[in-house]
Design a protein around this motif. Sequence first.
Motif, mmCIF file in Angstrom:
data_model
loop_
_atom_site.group_PDB
_atom_site.id
_atom_site.type_symbol
_atom_site.label_atom_id
_atom_site.label_comp_id
_atom_site.label_asym_id
_atom_site.label_seq_id
_atom_site.Cartn_x
_atom_site.Cartn_y
_atom_site.Cartn_z
ATOM 1 N N VAL A 164 51.493 9.863 49.722
ATOM 2 C CA VAL A 164 51.371 9.657 51.165
ATOM 3 C C VAL A 164 51.855 8.251 51.504
ATOM 4 C CG1 VAL A 164 49.746 9.440 53.091
ATOM 5 C CG2 VAL A 164 49.464 11.278 51.421
ATOM 6 N N LEU A 167 52.143 5.548 54.496
ATOM 7 C CA LEU A 167 51.693 5.144 55.825
ATOM 8 C C LEU A 167 52.303 3.791 56.153
ATOM 9 C CD1 LEU A 167 47.903 6.129 55.610
ATOM 10 C CD2 LEU A 167 49.815 7.490 56.469
ATOM 11 N N VAL A 179 48.874 5.679 61.189
ATOM 12 C CA VAL A 179 49.148 7.048 60.778
ATOM 13 C C VAL A 179 49.758 7.784 61.966
ATOM 14 C CG1 VAL A 179 48.155 9.190 59.869
ATOM 15 C CG2 VAL A 179 47.095 6.995 59.291
ATOM 16 N N THR A 213 47.255 18.795 56.921
ATOM 17 C CA THR A 213 47.634 17.634 56.110
ATOM 18 C C THR A 213 46.732 16.431 56.391
ATOM 19 O OG1 THR A 213 49.919 18.384 56.219
ATOM 20 C CG2 THR A 213 49.575 16.130 55.504
ATOM 21 N N TYR A 214 46.240 16.311 57.605
ATOM 22 C CA TYR A 214 45.515 15.099 58.013
ATOM 23 C C TYR A 214 44.172 14.905 57.315
ATOM 24 C CZ TYR A 214 49.390 14.260 61.011
ATOM 25 O OH TYR A 214 50.658 14.002 61.453
ATOM 26 N N ILE A 247 45.168 13.435 54.018
ATOM 27 C CA ILE A 247 45.550 12.028 54.132
ATOM 28 C C ILE A 247 44.291 11.173 54.196
ATOM 29 C CG2 ILE A 247 46.600 10.293 55.642
ATOM 30 C CD1 ILE A 247 48.670 12.463 56.420
#
Length: 138
Positions: free
Chosen positions: A85, A87, A102, A111-112, A115
Amino acid sequence: SLFSLLDKANSYKTLCQLIVRRRYQALWEGLGITPLTTVDQAFYYAELDLMVWAEKFYGSDFAKFLRENYECTDVLFRLAEKSGVVLMHGGGFGGPDWSIRVSLANLPEDTYPQIGRFLKEAAEGYVEEWQASKKMKK
């Protein structure tokens, strides 16, 4: 612009607002933290201040450990290395030095939470290092 004029019911705009709000909520749920929201928030991005998190959950000694031994970008690199991931550093967008940004605009909703969990795991790695360093000093 033209589409906005044609969509008199604002159905597309309303749907987009709902999607990014759900993604925002999902990110915070993955972090295990109650989200902070404001009335005028667009929800296009989420900005997380890691120093606020550090002090709130682990106290000022842990926050001091982070500041003295790392930079916010270290957290971002660790996150990318361990989870894939990537960011952004929030400081580049006028945010606090220890903030990360983000985007809520471009990934599937499921997906969040991932994350959020990955970020929490990466950050907790620093907590483990801090706790180990305290034991070594004794």
